[in-house]
Write a protein that holds these residues in place. Structure first.
Motif, PDB file in Angstrom:
ATOM      1  N   MET A 145      24.067  -0.292 -20.060  1.00  0.00           N
ATOM      2  CA  MET A 145      25.068  -0.675 -21.055  1.00  0.00           C
ATOM      3  C   MET A 145      24.482  -1.671 -22.046  1.00  0.00           C
ATOM      4  O   MET A 145      24.698  -1.594 -23.243  1.00  0.00           O
TER       5      MET A 145
ATOM      6  N   GLU B 159      24.324  -0.290  -7.393  1.00  0.00           N
ATOM      7  CA  GLU B 159      24.926   0.595  -8.390  1.00  0.00           C
ATOM      8  C   GLU B 159      25.181  -0.142  -9.708  1.00  0.00           C
ATOM      9  O   GLU B 159      25.064   0.437 -10.779  1.00  0.00           O
TER      10      GLU B 159
ATOM     11  N   PHE C  71      23.661   0.142 -14.076  1.00  0.00           N
ATOM     12  CA  PHE C  71      24.769   0.371 -15.005  1.00  0.00           C
ATOM     13  C   PHE C  71      24.791  -0.714 -16.081  1.00  0.00           C
ATOM     14  O   PHE C  71      24.882  -0.445 -17.268  1.00  0.00           O
TER      15      PHE C  71
ATOM     16  N   ASN D  38      32.193  -1.673 -21.948  1.00  0.00           N
ATOM     17  CA  ASN D  38      33.551  -1.208 -21.795  1.00  0.00           C
ATOM     18  C   ASN D  38      34.324  -2.044 -20.793  1.00  0.00           C
ATOM     19  O   ASN D  38      33.798  -2.479 -19.778  1.00  0.00           O
TER      20      ASN D  38
ATOM     21  N   GLU E 133      34.878   0.071 -17.093  1.00  0.00           N
ATOM     22  CA  GLU E 133      33.987   0.997 -16.406  1.00  0.00           C
ATOM     23  C   GLU E 133      33.450   0.443 -15.081  1.00  0.00           C
ATOM     24  O   GLU E 133      33.512   1.112 -14.063  1.00  0.00           O
TER      25      GLU E 133
ATOM     26  N   LYS F 187      34.842   2.053 -11.683  1.00  0.00           N
ATOM     27  CA  LYS F 187      33.938   2.925 -10.938  1.00  0.00           C
ATOM     28  C   LYS F 187      33.429   2.286  -9.653  1.00  0.00           C
ATOM     29  O   LYS F 187      33.187   2.969  -8.675  1.00  0.00           O
TER      30      LYS F 187
END
Lengths: 481, 311
Positions: free
Chosen positions: A473, A465, A469, A432, A435, A439
């Protein structure tokens, strides 16, 4: 001879069957053209190749008759909407049996609508956008344009264009296939408020300025008592991208947003990039704080309000964004980087993509190439002033821009679009668009600029983080078809 | 000899019994609503329950992932931030809505000249679209040019950057939510005017003051309406979306990341429909539990005039 007749029951049954068949037929999915459909030679539009290469085969081959209706789907481009209408009208004039229905939606809403249309299997035929559209290619929703491109006598002649039409697309997508056609470029430029510089007696930035010069100038021109800042930045994602690239062009693919397996901010280069906000925001206090950015009434925030001496902005601002600003402003290329060249987002290209579910692939393709590879289409793109045309004949023609929009800075748009160096795309294609930045990156950069975290802490956080992620993804995306 | 067959007589609609005709008419009248419920409520509801157990991403087929979406949410910091923001908002606005709107309704219930005009004026904000109201407040609360800060400056106070400062943003949203308390006016006024005047007259004769009348007559008599408004307010408070979507986008730094906004972002920005449907189910369960608590507690404080309680 016997005359056979149906009973009433048989007649009714047959009729019902016919009706049911017709209804089932009507409900069947729309036929789609095979993605590898061979393109027909270019239509008889005035092309750059006709102007530059008289023996170009397109002129010798009779153009096919294009008929049907296609939907051209775009977001609201403000004043440039008019150029889209003109392009549609010009295309229809050359192809009287073709119709282009223009759909313009507010930015943001267009992506949601497109997602829904894609999911429903009823997408528009030609879609205007950027690289973020390519994720639909992963899902098989976009027409593979490779063969069309390879068979096009104009598009394959790279010297006709300001940018390499093929490399960024191939490189960014990481496949050997092409799914979109460039129609214009977006490049970052350095804008300055000439009045602020004049009153402070400081020299305006030039093509020779370095980033260190810009930082020094920004510090000098900051006067917090008068709510005046030295510099203003655009989106975090773009800026992180090109700053990162400034440091390691040879390791271009290490840019964390692209093909991410793990984030790698926790490195000397990453710390250096993150220090940018820390230094300008927290140490120097010369950058417009994030909290202030949305409080200005003027277009262009603090810069537009005359309260920032410099801004790194998109080239569309020299086209129409800043045309009504009530002060004298100038523009130049963004500074040279340590490696001796200028970063340019010249793969940040505006493109046309074609939905694989289109009922008129030939018509859609011809429309897309009309926008990208004909003087008419490209001139209108230039007039829209939202993108810089990619066809040299149009990009280098002063007449492309409306006189009142042409100065200042149109020459820098073209210069920037033609800067050498690897292409840069800030957007991850297989995930995406927003994102990670939304974030993780943006909030962290904001904290950095306030001095709430150090660059080292920010890098450690982003890696901690961001890596899971990215991995998640990556895992969830389907394989490239 | 040819056999003679007797065809059964068809019974027309008019030959059906009254009961059957009424049943058919009833079914016909119910059918559109039933269809609407099945197609637009029950089907999406059951589908979303299934989708919450998948990795559905709008395009492509959903794959079953069990409770992974729920596990992801429980370990997601932003999910908990959205729960925190929504809880604070609900805890603040539900009592404020109830108290302010009731106080306003009591004022609007006075028998004064021009009261209809005042009622209309106070109800008007409720007629406006949430988007328009949000746009209006964006400018009113602008840190630089907003009328609120201009007014504060006139009395020597430097107002904060209401919507851009993480310390003030949620407070600003709560403040804005109070602007449309007029929405409840018709409900409160209807209830207030339904209280028998004899009760007040008797209380006055007994020497009770204004506050005693409110406390011992008005509030008990209004308790069913208070209960209704409480339940509805809890539900609405958890649905906070338009204001934060329009005014702050969930920022600054997630200070106003409401639950519904995060749900929306997961669904339409991040394309994680499976995760978003899991969020919607968690919200549904939370609201259901709160509503059950409200209902269970209602016998203790809600008074129904026609109700007979067991001794």
């Amino acid at each position: 001879m016997d005359r056979r007749s149906l009973t009433r029951r048989q007649f009714l049954c047959s009729s019902a069957l016919l009706l049911a068949g017709a209804a089932a037929g009507a409900c069947a999915p729309r036929p789609t053209a095979p993605p590898t459909a061979q393109p027909t030679p270019v239509a008889g539009a005035t092309t750059a190749s006709q102007a530059m290469a008289p023996t170009e085969p397109a002129a010798a081959t009779p153009a096919p008759k294009l008929a049907g209706e296609i939907e051209y789907f775009t977001y609201d481009l403000g004043p440039a909407n008019q150029s889209r209408e003109q392009i549609a009208a010009a295309f229809q004039e050359e192809n009287p049996e073709a119709k282009v229905k223009l759909t313009i939606l507010p930015y943001g809403e267009n992506w949601n609508k497109l997602s829904a249309l894609m999911a429903a299997g009823t997408p528009p035929d030609v879609i205007y956008g950027d690289f973020s559209l390519l994720r639909y290619a992963l899902e098989g929703q976009l027409l593979d344009l490779t063969e069309w491109f390879n068979n096009d006598p104009v598009l394959v002649q790279q010297d006709l264009f300001t940018v390499d039409m093929r490399d960024p697309l191939l490189a960014m997508f990481g496949t050997s296939r092409l799914y979109n056609l460039i129609l214009g470029t977006w490049v970052p430029l350095l804008y300055y408020n000439k009045e602020i510089f004049d009153s402070a007696g400081e020299p305006i930035p030039t093509e020779k300025s370095t980033w260190d010069d810009v930082r020094t100038l920004a510090k000098k021109l900051t006067n917090l008592e008068q709510q005046q800042w030295g510099i203003q930045f655009g989106t975090t994602l773009d800026t992180v991208g090109w700053l990162w690239w400034e440091h390691q062009p040879d390791d271009f693919w290490a840019i964390p947003q692209i093909f991410p397996e793990k984030t790698n901010f926790d490195s000397p280069v990453g710390i250096d990039v993150l220090s940018f906000w820390y230094n300008l925001g927290f140490q120097d206090k010369s950058a417009v704080p994030f909290a202030e950015m949305g409080t200005f009434q003027a277009y262009g925030a603090a810069f537009g309000a005359g309260q920032a001496a410099m801004v790194v902005g998109g080239d569309w601002d020299s086209g129409w964004g800043y045309r009504d600003l009530p002060f004298e402003w100038g523009v130049t290329l963004i500074p040279m980087v340590k490696q001796g060249y200028r970063p340019a987002l010249n793969c940040m290209v505006a493109t046309s993509t074609i939905a694989s579910a289109t009922r008129h692939p030939e018509l859609a393709w011809q429309f897309a190439r009309f926008v990208s590879a004909t003087v008419t289409g490209q001139t209108l793109i230039g007039l829209g002033a939202y993108e810089t045309p990619v066809l040299k004949e149009a990009a280098h023609c002063d007449a492309v821009m409306k006189p009142e929009w042409a100065a200042p800075g149109y020459e820098y748009r073209v210069l920037a679009a033609e800067l050498p160096g690897p292409m840069y795309c800030p957007y991850p294609l297989d995930m995406n668009l927003w994102e990670f930045p939304g974030k993780y990156l943006d909030p962290t950069v904001q904290q950095l600029s306030l001095g709430e975290v150090t660059p080292e802490q920010a890098a450690a956080y982003l890696d901690k983080e961001g890596t899971p992620f990215y991995a998640e993804m990556k895992k969830s995306m389907p394989p490239v078809k | 000899m040819a056999s003679v067959t007797t065809r059964p007589r068809k019974r027309s609609l008019f030959h059906l019994s009254l009961q059957r005709r009424e049943a058919i008419a009833c079914a016909c009248f119910i059918a559109p609503a039933a269809f609407g419920f099945l197609a637009f409520s029950l089907f999406p509801l059951t589908t979303s329950a299934f989708l919450s157990l998948t990795d559905y991403r709008l395009a492509g087929r959903p794959h079953f992932v069990g409770l992974a979406n729920y596990a992801t949410l429980l370990s997601d910091n932003l999910f908990w931030q959205s729960v925190r923001v929504t809880s604070i908002y609900a805890l603040a606005v539900v009592p404020l809505w109830l108290v302010n709107s009731l106080a306003l309704a009591i004022l609007m219930n006075q028998n004064l000249k021009g009261m209809h005009l005042f009622r209309t004026i106070y109800y008007l904000p409720a007629m406006l679209s949430g988007v328009a109201v949000s746009m209006l407040w964006i400018w009113l609360l602008n840190g630089r040019y907003g009328l609120v800060n201009i007014a504060l400056r006139m009395i020597g106070i430097q107002g904060p950057n209401w919507l851009r400062d993480p310390r003030w943003a949620l407070f600003s949203i709560i403040m804005v939510s109070q602007w449309s308390v007029g929405w409840y006016l018709p409900i409160w006024l209807g209830a207030l005017q339904g209280i028998p005047t004899e009760l007040y007259e008797a209380a006055e004769i007994d020497g009770s003051n204004w506050w005693a009348r409110i406390r011992h007559i008005t509030l008990p008599m209004l308790s069913p309406v208070i209960f209704y408004n409480l339940v509805m307010n809890i539900i609405w408070a958890t649905q906070l979306f338009t204001e934060v979507f329009m005014m702050t986008g969930g920022g600054p730094r997630f200070a106003t990341l409401a639950y519904m906004l995060y749900l929306y972002q997961n669904a339409f920005s991040y394309n994680k429909m499976g995760l978003a449907t899991a969020m919607s189910w968690l919200l549904f369960i939370a609201v259901l539990l709160l509503t059950i608590v409200a209902f269970k507690s209602s016998p203790m404080w809600v008074y129904y005039e026609a109700e007979r309680r067991r001794p």
